[in-house]
Enzyme design. Structure first.
Site, PDB file in Angstrom:
ATOM      1  N   LYS A  87      23.535 120.232 -92.840  1.00 52.77           N
ATOM      2  CA  LYS A  87      22.208 121.548 -93.619  1.00 52.77           C
ATOM      3  C   LYS A  87      21.021 120.580 -92.984  1.00 52.77           C
ATOM      4  O   LYS A  87      20.012 120.290 -93.268  1.00 52.77           O
ATOM      5  CB  LYS A  87      22.269 121.011 -95.349  1.00 52.77           C
ATOM      6  CG  LYS A  87      21.420 121.997 -96.107  1.00 52.77           C
ATOM      7  CD  LYS A  87      20.171 122.219 -96.092  1.00 52.77           C
ATOM      8  CE  LYS A  87      19.129 121.605 -96.238  1.00 52.77           C
ATOM      9  NZ  LYS A  87      17.830 122.446 -96.312  1.00 52.77           N
ATOM     10  N   GLY A 103      15.076 112.204 -92.810  1.00 55.58           N
ATOM     11  CA  GLY A 103      13.913 112.319 -93.777  1.00 55.58           C
ATOM     12  C   GLY A 103      13.495 111.714 -94.155  1.00 55.58           C
ATOM     13  O   GLY A 103      13.084 110.570 -93.469  1.00 55.58           O
ATOM     14  N   GLU A 148      18.397 107.511 -92.621  1.00 62.17           N
ATOM     15  CA  GLU A 148      17.239 107.372 -91.360  1.00 62.17           C
ATOM     16  C   GLU A 148      15.772 108.378 -91.978  1.00 62.17           C
ATOM     17  O   GLU A 148      15.107 109.062 -91.875  1.00 62.17           O
ATOM     18  CB  GLU A 148      17.797 108.137 -89.760  1.00 62.17           C
ATOM     19  CG  GLU A 148      18.801 107.689 -89.614  1.00 62.17           C
ATOM     20  CD  GLU A 148      18.137 106.971 -89.032  1.00 62.17           C
ATOM     21  OE1 GLU A 148      17.418 105.975 -89.460  1.00 62.17           O
ATOM     22  OE2 GLU A 148      19.704 105.342 -88.586  1.00 62.17           O
ATOM     23  N   LEU A 149      14.191 107.161 -92.172  1.00 61.47           N
ATOM     24  CA  LEU A 149      13.906 107.836 -92.446  1.00 61.47           C
ATOM     25  C   LEU A 149      12.136 108.234 -92.540  1.00 61.47           C
ATOM     26  O   LEU A 149      12.609 107.576 -90.687  1.00 61.47           O
ATOM     27  CB  LEU A 149      13.368 107.112 -94.287  1.00 61.47           C
ATOM     28  CG  LEU A 149      14.757 107.342 -95.211  1.00 61.47           C
ATOM     29  CD1 LEU A 149      14.952 106.072 -96.491  1.00 61.47           C
ATOM     30  CD2 LEU A 149      15.603 108.923 -95.319  1.00 61.47           C
ATOM     31  N   CYS A 202       9.490 110.141 -86.136  1.00 66.18           N
ATOM     32  CA  CYS A 202       9.440 108.870 -87.190  1.00 66.18           C
ATOM     33  C   CYS A 202       9.095 107.650 -86.806  1.00 66.18           C
ATOM     34  O   CYS A 202       8.882 107.365 -87.572  1.00 66.18           O
ATOM     35  CB  CYS A 202      11.116 108.919 -87.373  1.00 66.18           C
ATOM     36  SG  CYS A 202      12.518 108.754 -85.884  1.00 66.18           S
ATOM     37  N   GLU A 204       2.678 107.410 -93.673  1.00 68.47           N
ATOM     38  CA  GLU A 204       3.145 107.949 -92.516  1.00 68.47           C
ATOM     39  C   GLU A 204       2.130 109.737 -93.124  1.00 68.47           C
ATOM     40  O   GLU A 204       2.326 110.297 -93.447  1.00 68.47           O
ATOM     41  CB  GLU A 204       4.941 107.715 -92.740  1.00 68.47           C
ATOM     42  CG  GLU A 204       4.900 108.483 -91.480  1.00 68.47           C
ATOM     43  CD  GLU A 204       6.841 108.827 -91.820  1.00 68.47           C
ATOM     44  OE1 GLU A 204       7.217 109.982 -92.903  1.00 68.47           O
ATOM     45  OE2 GLU A 204       7.682 108.960 -90.454  1.00 68.47           O
TER      46      GLU A 204
HETATM   47  P1  NAD Z   1      11.987 116.515 -96.571  1.00 70.17           P
HETATM   48  O1  NAD Z   1      12.998 114.283 -96.463  1.00 70.17           O
HETATM   49  O2  NAD Z   1      11.394 116.927 -96.865  1.00 70.17           O
HETATM   50  O3  NAD Z   1      13.485 116.614 -96.012  1.00 70.17           O
HETATM   51  C1  NAD Z   1      14.771 116.527 -94.752  1.00 70.17           C
HETATM   52  C2  NAD Z   1      15.743 117.203 -95.308  1.00 70.17           C
HETATM   53  O4  NAD Z   1      16.051 117.242 -96.639  1.00 70.17           O
HETATM   54  C3  NAD Z   1      15.292 118.977 -95.291  1.00 70.17           C
HETATM   55  O5  NAD Z   1      17.170 119.201 -94.981  1.00 70.17           O
HETATM   56  C4  NAD Z   1      15.045 119.499 -96.793  1.00 70.17           C
HETATM   57  O6  NAD Z   1      15.259 120.963 -97.297  1.00 70.17           O
HETATM   58  C5  NAD Z   1      16.948 118.440 -96.987  1.00 70.17           C
HETATM   59  N1  NAD Z   1      15.902 118.287 -98.802  1.00 70.17           N
HETATM   60  C6  NAD Z   1      14.714 117.967 -99.258  1.00 70.17           C
HETATM   61  N2  NAD Z   1      14.897 117.635-100.727  1.00 70.17           N
HETATM   62  C7  NAD Z   1      16.659 116.830-100.907  1.00 70.17           C
HETATM   63  C8  NAD Z   1      16.768 116.771-101.960  1.00 70.17           C
HETATM   64  N3  NAD Z   1      16.949 116.593-103.308  1.00 70.17           N
HETATM   65  N4  NAD Z   1      18.504 117.062-101.954  1.00 70.17           N
HETATM   66  C9  NAD Z   1      18.730 116.783-100.701  1.00 70.17           C
HETATM   67  N5  NAD Z   1      18.122 117.085 -99.158  1.00 70.17           N
HETATM   68  C10 NAD Z   1      17.582 117.340 -99.442  1.00 70.17           C
HETATM   69  O7  NAD Z   1      11.718 114.918 -94.512  1.00 70.17           O
HETATM   70  P2  NAD Z   1      11.125 116.658 -93.806  1.00 70.17           P
HETATM   71  O8  NAD Z   1       9.337 116.897 -93.922  1.00 70.17           O
HETATM   72  O9  NAD Z   1      12.356 117.272 -92.712  1.00 70.17           O
HETATM   73  O10 NAD Z   1      10.682 115.318 -92.483  1.00 70.17           O
HETATM   74  C11 NAD Z   1       9.859 114.465 -91.985  1.00 70.17           C
HETATM   75  C12 NAD Z   1      10.112 113.202 -92.294  1.00 70.17           C
HETATM   76  O11 NAD Z   1      11.224 112.625 -91.873  1.00 70.17           O
HETATM   77  C13 NAD Z   1       9.258 112.124 -92.112  1.00 70.17           C
HETATM   78  O12 NAD Z   1       9.264 111.456 -93.360  1.00 70.17           O
HETATM   79  C14 NAD Z   1       9.977 111.387 -91.095  1.00 70.17           C
HETATM   80  O13 NAD Z   1       9.502 110.467 -90.795  1.00 70.17           O
HETATM   81  C15 NAD Z   1      11.827 111.370 -91.056  1.00 70.17           C
HETATM   82  N6  NAD Z   1      12.285 111.387 -89.916  1.00 70.17           N
HETATM   83  C16 NAD Z   1      12.665 110.239 -89.584  1.00 70.17           C
HETATM   84  C17 NAD Z   1      13.887 110.137 -88.772  1.00 70.17           C
HETATM   85  C18 NAD Z   1      14.481 108.722 -88.483  1.00 70.17           C
HETATM   86  O14 NAD Z   1      15.568 109.312 -87.150  1.00 70.17           O
HETATM   87  N7  NAD Z   1      14.095 108.473 -88.618  1.00 70.17           N
HETATM   88  C19 NAD Z   1      13.927 111.094 -87.451  1.00 70.17           C
HETATM   89  C20 NAD Z   1      13.122 112.643 -87.786  1.00 70.17           C
HETATM   90  C21 NAD Z   1      11.845 112.256 -89.419  1.00 70.17           C
END
Ligand code: NAD
Length: 492
Positions: A175, A227, A249-250, A283, A384
């Site tokens: 997804k 995410g 991975e946040l 991230c 962040e």
């Molecule tokens: P997000 O958490 O808003 O969304 C990530 C994914 O989760 C999307 O596909 C979204 O549709 C889905 N999602 C949203 N709510 C959900 C729920 N309740 N249940 C299941 N899925 C859900 O993040 P974003 O805005 O897309 O990305 C930015 C974040 O990602 C930043 O915090 C960044 O640091 C992090 N990130 C971490 C890494 C890592 O490897 N540690 C790499 C890249 C990005």
């Protein structure tokens, strides 16, 4: 004309059961350039069922060599398609082609790395106290993996999960983010071409509701999520209700720490790469630059001067150094943080708002922004931002750098710049993060395990650890003795 995509389920392209689509917006010019299906619950169920079927009927019966062959074929296809895939990703999320094209080649490398493991997933034979007993710990796949990714690097983030999961013998339902789904769907064309059996790889697109339905599905055996911490928490709670394991991975708010004895030319490059690479939408952004006082003003001046010269422009142009914020909500969020830092009293030394010169006005461009004299407890240094906003914080002593560096809810990465090997070793031990870079920053490798602690999540991706995350252990005991054992005594 904007291309309309379909879902990829059970080896076939299907319209979503909702009949609804999401518009893919090019953040460089705000044009709608593709339509992506908005999946419904029925589509998620179909994808999970297809993955389960593929797992039970074909994939778990394949040999490691067969899986490796397919993964290597997919890697070849992805690498051969790097130019086109890079351009598509750049169009989707505004990341510069200088990065997206090599990212496709890198993703192919990760596929090859895990392909190499597919026929080397060894268990162990364990000696026991009991005579005449053989014990084996076997590594087995979980079954169906839900892989949920963010918008900043859809293919690279997918490549941290999918090849490892497949090599270990799992099937996947991916997804991608609703803000950048196109390349993950395009990737399925390569999956088809490579000849994967139907259902081994499935993609459902849509917003948070689709992600929720996937995590809640009882047919999913493990969730691998990249995410934000807020969503990571929700996912862990939901997976907890189903008693399913998760890898998270946040986010991060990583400290990049420069000591006065460092090679300052290298440190300047590392600081720039840490925060302006990928427009800071990464991230591991080195968003807190801590600089020891004797070189503090020099670093501030040099970074501010270079930041003002960063070339903003069409992300598809190889001359462009920094692209756009990936989407409008992110653009607004970054601008809010910049205004907040100004009111908090940080000293603005570069940038400080949206870039609106000429053609840039059409896109979500932010000027490379640097605040000096930031205190570590300011909001700009704690939250962040996920954008090109650097906080520079002065320090005097090593212990102070350690304390401030670790004074964060996050624990993803840290950078240490020094020529003193003893100090480097002390810092490596002291930093409470999953990654430490010494005299470099933002380097990734297929072989090197990656992930965080604290609010940056848990579990690891890439490297052998990344493979083992997608395996579970089955212990087997075989009694090959002729002894009659006492049925009522503990079998020691
Ligand atoms: P997000 O958490 O808003 O969304 C990530 C994914 O989760 C999307 O596909 C979204 O549709 C889905 N999602 C949203 N709510 C959900 C729920 N309740 N249940 C299941 N899925 C859900 O993040 P974003 O805005 O897309 O990305 C930015 C974040 O990602 C930043 O915090 C960044 O640091 C992090 N990130 C971490 C890494 C890592 O490897 N540690 C790499 C890249 C990005």
């Amino acid at each position: 004309m904007a291309e309309t995509y379909q879902l990829f389920i059970d080896g076939a392209w299907r319209a979503s059961s909702t009949g609804e689509t999401l518009s893919a917006v090019n953040p460089f010019n705000q044009e709608v350039w593709a339509q992506v299906p908005s999946a419904g619950g029925a589509d998620v169920d179909a994808a999970v069922a297809a993955a389960r079927r593929a797992y039970e009927t074909t994939w778990r019966r394949t040999t490691g060599l067969e899986r490796a062959t397919l993964l290597n074929r997919l890697a070849d296809l992805l690498e051969a398609d790097a130019e086109r895939m890079g351009l598509l990703e750049t169009t989707d999320n505004g990341k510069v082609i200088r990065e997206t094209r090599p990212q496709m080649v890198y993703a192919a490398r990760v596929f090859r790395f895990f392909a190499g493991y597919a026929d080397k997933i060894y268990g162990s034979v364990i000696p026991l106290d009991q005579r005449g007993m053989l014990d084996m710990a076997l590594r087995e796949p979980y079954g169906v993996i839900a892989a949920i990714t963010a918008w900043n690097s859809p293919i690279a983030l997918m490549a941290n999960k999918v090849p490892a999961a497949l090599a270990a013998g799992n099937c996947v339902v991916i997804k991608p983010s609703e803000h950048a789904s196109v390349t993950t769907l395009e990737f399925c064309r390569l999956v088809e071409k490579a000849g994967f059996p139907p259902g081994v790889v499935n993609v459902v697109t849509g917003d948070a509701r689709v992600g929720k339905a996937l995590v809640a599905s009882p047919g999913v055996d493990k969730v691998s999520f990249t995410g934000s911490p807020a969503v990571g928490r929700e996912i862990a709670a939901m997976a907890g209700r189903n008693l399913r394991p998760v890898t998270l991975e946040l986010g991060g708010k990583s400290a990049n720490i420069v000591f006065a004895d460092a090679d300052i030319d290298k440190a300047v490059v590392g600081a720039l790469a840490g925060i302006f690479g990928a427009t800071g939408q990464t991230c591991v952004a080195g968003s807190r630059l801590m600089v020891q006082r004797p070189v503090y003003e020099q670093m501030v001046d040099r970074l501010a001067a270079r930041a003002e010269k960063i070339v903003l422009g069409d992300p598809r142009d190889p001359a462009t150094e920094m692209g756009t914020a990936a989407n409008e909500p992110q653009f607004r969020r970054i601008l809010d943080f910049i205004e907040g830092a100004k009111t908090e009293g940080a000293r603005l030394v570069a940038g400080g708002g949206a870039a609106r010169d000429g053609d840039l006005a059409k896109g979500f461009f932010i000027k490379p922004t640097i605040f000096a004299d930031v205190r570590n407890d300011m909001r700009v240094a704690q939250e962040e931002i996920f954008g090109p906003v650097l906080s520079i914080i002065p320090f005097d002593e090593e212990a102070e750098a350690v304390e401030m560096g670790n004074a964060s809810q996050y624990g993803l990465a840290a950078g240490v710049w020094t020529r003193d090997i003893s100090r480097a070793m002390r810092m490596i031990h002291a930093m409470r993060t999953g990654v430490v870079w010494v005299n470099t920053y933002r380097v990734v490798a297929a072989q090197a395990p990656f992930g965080g602690i604290k609010d940056s999540g848990f579990g690891r991706e890439r490297g052998e650890q990344g493979l083992l995350e997608f395996t579970t252990v089955k212990n087997v005991m075989i009694d090959f003795s002729d002894e009659a054992r006492d049925p009522f005594a503990i079998k020691t």
